[in-house]
Design a protein around this motif. Structure first.
Motif, PDB file in Angstrom:
ATOM      1  N   VAL A   3     -30.901   3.401  20.058  1.00 55.46           N
ATOM      2  CA  VAL A   3     -29.853   4.404  19.949  1.00 55.46           C
ATOM      3  C   VAL A   3     -29.608   5.006  21.333  1.00 55.46           C
ATOM      4  CG1 VAL A   3     -29.271   6.644  18.963  1.00 55.46           C
ATOM      5  CG2 VAL A   3     -30.412   4.937  17.565  1.00 55.46           C
ATOM      6  N   ARG A   4     -28.347   5.171  21.675  1.00 55.54           N
ATOM      7  CA  ARG A   4     -27.994   5.822  22.939  1.00 55.54           C
ATOM      8  C   ARG A   4     -27.848   7.316  22.682  1.00 55.54           C
ATOM      9  NH1 ARG A   4     -22.178   6.125  25.707  1.00 55.54           N
ATOM     10  NH2 ARG A   4     -22.776   7.394  27.470  1.00 55.54           N
ATOM     11  N   PRO A   5     -28.781   8.141  23.145  1.00 58.23           N
ATOM     12  CA  PRO A   5     -28.638   9.578  22.936  1.00 58.23           C
ATOM     13  C   PRO A   5     -27.364  10.087  23.613  1.00 58.23           C
ATOM     14  CG  PRO A   5     -30.855   9.045  23.679  1.00 58.23           C
ATOM     15  CD  PRO A   5     -30.016   7.803  23.836  1.00 58.23           C
ATOM     16  N   ALA A   6     -26.657  10.931  22.909  1.00 58.84           N
ATOM     17  CA  ALA A   6     -25.415  11.470  23.458  1.00 58.84           C
ATOM     18  C   ALA A   6     -25.066  12.758  22.727  1.00 58.84           C
ATOM     19  CB  ALA A   6     -24.276  10.463  23.298  1.00 58.84           C
ATOM     20  N   ILE A   7     -24.365  13.628  23.399  1.00 59.41           N
ATOM     21  CA  ILE A   7     -23.759  14.808  22.782  1.00 59.41           C
ATOM     22  C   ILE A   7     -22.262  14.563  22.815  1.00 59.41           C
ATOM     23  CG2 ILE A   7     -23.359  17.281  22.978  1.00 59.41           C
ATOM     24  CD1 ILE A   7     -26.140  17.461  24.295  1.00 59.41           C
ATOM     25  N   ILE A   8     -21.651  14.550  21.636  1.00 57.53           N
ATOM     26  CA  ILE A   8     -20.236  14.209  21.535  1.00 57.53           C
ATOM     27  C   ILE A   8     -19.504  15.351  20.835  1.00 57.53           C
ATOM     28  CG2 ILE A   8     -18.546  12.555  20.640  1.00 57.53           C
ATOM     29  CD1 ILE A   8     -20.867  10.476  20.631  1.00 57.53           C
ATOM     30  N   PRO A   9     -18.623  16.044  21.535  1.00 61.96           N
ATOM     31  CA  PRO A   9     -17.850  17.094  20.872  1.00 61.96           C
ATOM     32  C   PRO A   9     -16.972  16.499  19.771  1.00 61.96           C
ATOM     33  CG  PRO A   9     -17.605  17.228  23.257  1.00 61.96           C
ATOM     34  CD  PRO A   9     -18.308  15.942  22.954  1.00 61.96           C
ATOM     35  N   CYS A  10     -16.869  17.230  18.668  1.00 62.64           N
ATOM     36  CA  CYS A  10     -16.017  16.825  17.546  1.00 62.64           C
ATOM     37  C   CYS A  10     -15.027  17.957  17.294  1.00 62.64           C
ATOM     38  CB  CYS A  10     -16.849  16.579  16.299  1.00 62.64           C
ATOM     39  SG  CYS A  10     -18.088  15.283  16.497  1.00 62.64           S
ATOM     40  N   LEU A  11     -13.748  17.624  17.291  1.00 57.48           N
ATOM     41  CA  LEU A  11     -12.698  18.632  17.161  1.00 57.48           C
ATOM     42  C   LEU A  11     -11.815  18.322  15.963  1.00 57.48           C
ATOM     43  CD1 LEU A  11     -11.717  18.585  20.930  1.00 57.48           C
ATOM     44  CD2 LEU A  11     -13.110  20.314  19.797  1.00 57.48           C
ATOM     45  N   ARG A  12     -11.137  19.342  15.464  1.00 52.30           N
ATOM     46  CA  ARG A  12     -10.166  19.171  14.379  1.00 52.30           C
ATOM     47  C   ARG A  12      -8.823  19.684  14.878  1.00 52.30           C
ATOM     48  NH1 ARG A  12     -12.047  18.919   8.940  1.00 52.30           N
ATOM     49  NH2 ARG A  12     -10.538  20.472   8.276  1.00 52.30           N
ATOM     50  N   TYR A  13      -7.784  18.951  14.519  1.00 50.34           N
ATOM     51  CA  TYR A  13      -6.433  19.291  14.943  1.00 50.34           C
ATOM     52  C   TYR A  13      -5.493  19.293  13.750  1.00 50.34           C
ATOM     53  CZ  TYR A  13      -7.634  18.643  19.880  1.00 50.34           C
ATOM     54  OH  TYR A  13      -8.175  18.772  21.130  1.00 50.34           O
ATOM     55  N   GLU A  14      -4.581  20.252  13.728  1.00 54.26           N
ATOM     56  CA  GLU A  14      -3.534  20.273  12.706  1.00 54.26           C
ATOM     57  C   GLU A  14      -2.676  19.016  12.804  1.00 54.26           C
ATOM     58  OE1 GLU A  14      -3.032  22.330  10.186  1.00 54.26           O
ATOM     59  OE2 GLU A  14      -4.702  23.633  10.738  1.00 54.26           O
ATOM     60  N   ASP A  15      -2.349  18.609  14.030  1.00 54.94           N
ATOM     61  CA  ASP A  15      -1.560  17.404  14.263  1.00 54.94           C
ATOM     62  C   ASP A  15      -2.390  16.447  15.119  1.00 54.94           C
ATOM     63  OD1 ASP A  15       0.288  15.412  14.869  1.00 54.94           O
ATOM     64  OD2 ASP A  15       1.906  16.812  15.341  1.00 54.94           O
ATOM     65  N   ALA A  16      -3.321  15.760  14.472  1.00 54.62           N
ATOM     66  CA  ALA A  16      -4.239  14.880  15.197  1.00 54.62           C
ATOM     67  C   ALA A  16      -3.536  13.742  15.941  1.00 54.62           C
ATOM     68  CB  ALA A  16      -5.309  14.327  14.259  1.00 54.62           C
ATOM     69  N   PRO A  17      -2.511  13.084  15.354  1.00 54.52           N
ATOM     70  CA  PRO A  17      -1.838  12.032  16.131  1.00 54.52           C
ATOM     71  C   PRO A  17      -1.231  12.563  17.426  1.00 54.52           C
ATOM     72  CG  PRO A  17      -1.306  11.793  13.814  1.00 54.52           C
ATOM     73  CD  PRO A  17      -2.027  13.117  13.961  1.00 54.52           C
ATOM     74  N   GLN A  18      -0.632  13.747  17.385  1.00 54.83           N
ATOM     75  CA  GLN A  18      -0.052  14.339  18.593  1.00 54.83           C
ATOM     76  C   GLN A  18      -1.157  14.735  19.572  1.00 54.83           C
ATOM     77  OE1 GLN A  18       3.130  14.349  19.493  1.00 54.83           O
ATOM     78  NE2 GLN A  18       2.465  15.158  21.449  1.00 54.83           N
ATOM     79  N   ALA A  19      -2.272  15.238  19.056  1.00 57.48           N
ATOM     80  CA  ALA A  19      -3.397  15.611  19.916  1.00 57.48           C
ATOM     81  C   ALA A  19      -3.935  14.387  20.652  1.00 57.48           C
ATOM     82  CB  ALA A  19      -4.502  16.263  19.092  1.00 57.48           C
ATOM     83  N   ILE A  20      -4.028  13.259  19.956  1.00 59.25           N
ATOM     84  CA  ILE A  20      -4.503  12.029  20.595  1.00 59.25           C
ATOM     85  C   ILE A  20      -3.573  11.637  21.748  1.00 59.25           C
ATOM     86  CG2 ILE A  20      -4.826   9.534  20.246  1.00 59.25           C
ATOM     87  CD1 ILE A  20      -5.800  10.307  17.352  1.00 59.25           C
ATOM     88  N   LEU A  21      -2.281  11.670  21.502  1.00 56.70           N
ATOM     89  CA  LEU A  21      -1.315  11.351  22.566  1.00 56.70           C
ATOM     90  C   LEU A  21      -1.473  12.295  23.746  1.00 56.70           C
ATOM     91  CD1 LEU A  21       1.896  10.587  20.469  1.00 56.70           C
ATOM     92  CD2 LEU A  21       0.444   8.948  21.688  1.00 56.70           C
ATOM     93  N   PHE A  22      -1.596  13.591  23.459  1.00 56.08           N
ATOM     94  CA  PHE A  22      -1.741  14.576  24.533  1.00 56.08           C
ATOM     95  C   PHE A  22      -3.018  14.339  25.325  1.00 56.08           C
ATOM     96  CE2 PHE A  22      -3.564  18.422  26.232  1.00 56.08           C
ATOM     97  CZ  PHE A  22      -2.530  18.893  27.023  1.00 56.08           C
ATOM     98  N   LEU A  23      -4.147  14.197  24.637  1.00 51.04           N
ATOM     99  CA  LEU A  23      -5.419  14.019  25.336  1.00 51.04           C
ATOM    100  C   LEU A  23      -5.413  12.768  26.214  1.00 51.04           C
ATOM    101  CD1 LEU A  23      -7.847  15.059  22.466  1.00 51.04           C
ATOM    102  CD2 LEU A  23      -7.223  16.404  24.490  1.00 51.04           C
ATOM    103  N   CYS A  24      -4.737  11.729  25.769  1.00 49.94           N
ATOM    104  CA  CYS A  24      -4.633  10.504  26.572  1.00 49.94           C
ATOM    105  C   CYS A  24      -3.687  10.702  27.758  1.00 49.94           C
ATOM    106  CB  CYS A  24      -4.185   9.336  25.696  1.00 49.94           C
ATOM    107  SG  CYS A  24      -5.430   8.840  24.479  1.00 49.94           S
ATOM    108  N   ASP A  25      -2.510  11.267  27.523  1.00 49.73           N
ATOM    109  CA  ASP A  25      -1.528  11.457  28.592  1.00 49.73           C
ATOM    110  C   ASP A  25      -1.977  12.492  29.622  1.00 49.73           C
ATOM    111  OD1 ASP A  25       0.131   9.605  27.397  1.00 49.73           O
ATOM    112  OD2 ASP A  25       1.458  11.104  26.501  1.00 49.73           O
TER     113      ASP A  25
END
Length: 146
Positions: A3-25
């Motif tokens: 197992v690769r130890p890691a801390i990974i933030p997990c977030l919730r978004y009202e508009d997750a598809p738009q959030a994905i586009l924003f985070l990438c752009d």
């Protein structure tokens, strides 16, 4: 299997598809995996975005067992944030320029850190999560003169 130890933030978004586009752009993330609802593609059950060897996971904010069990709220629902995500980047000034050009709400312009090495800036995503990007690497060994 190792197992690769890691801390990974997990977030919730009202508009997750738009959030994905924003985070990438704006912030340079790259989709690693996106699992949407079969009947409604606007509902993201789980997404993984990569930035270099690091990951953030997110999903659509939905009422249900998980939300009730965790008391999970988006920043808008909570009226603010309870955490900030810090991301180490090579060039905070260039990263800032890309984020600003993509519409990120810049909270602090790039600046030298006061009291410790590096530069950084802070931005808010469209749903209120606060992200700090900087060249300070807390894993790096301290300078010899520290």
């Amino acid at each position: 299997m190792s197992v690769r130890p890691a801390i990974i933030p997990c977030l919730r978004y009202e508009d997750a598809p738009q959030a994905i586009l924003f985070l990438c752009d704006a912030f340079g993330f790259v989709p690693h995996a996106i699992y949407t609802d079969e009947e409604d593609q606007q509902i993201v059950h789980h997404a993984q975005l990569l930035l270099a060897d690091n990951m953030v996971m997110l999903s659509s904010a939905q009422e249900g067992e998980v939300q009730e069990l965790y008391g999970w709220k988006t920043p808008g629902e909570a009226g603010g944030i309870t955490q900030c995500i810090y991301v180490v980047v090579d060039d905070p000034d260039a990263h800032h320029d890309q984020a600003k050009a993509s519409g990120a709400d810049i909270l602090t312009e790039p600046h030298d850190n006061e009291g410790y090495p590096g530069r950084g800036y802070t931005a808010r995503d469209p749903e209120g999560n606060v992200w700090s990007f900087g060249s300070y690497d807390p894993f790096a060994p301290p300078p010899a003169d520290a």
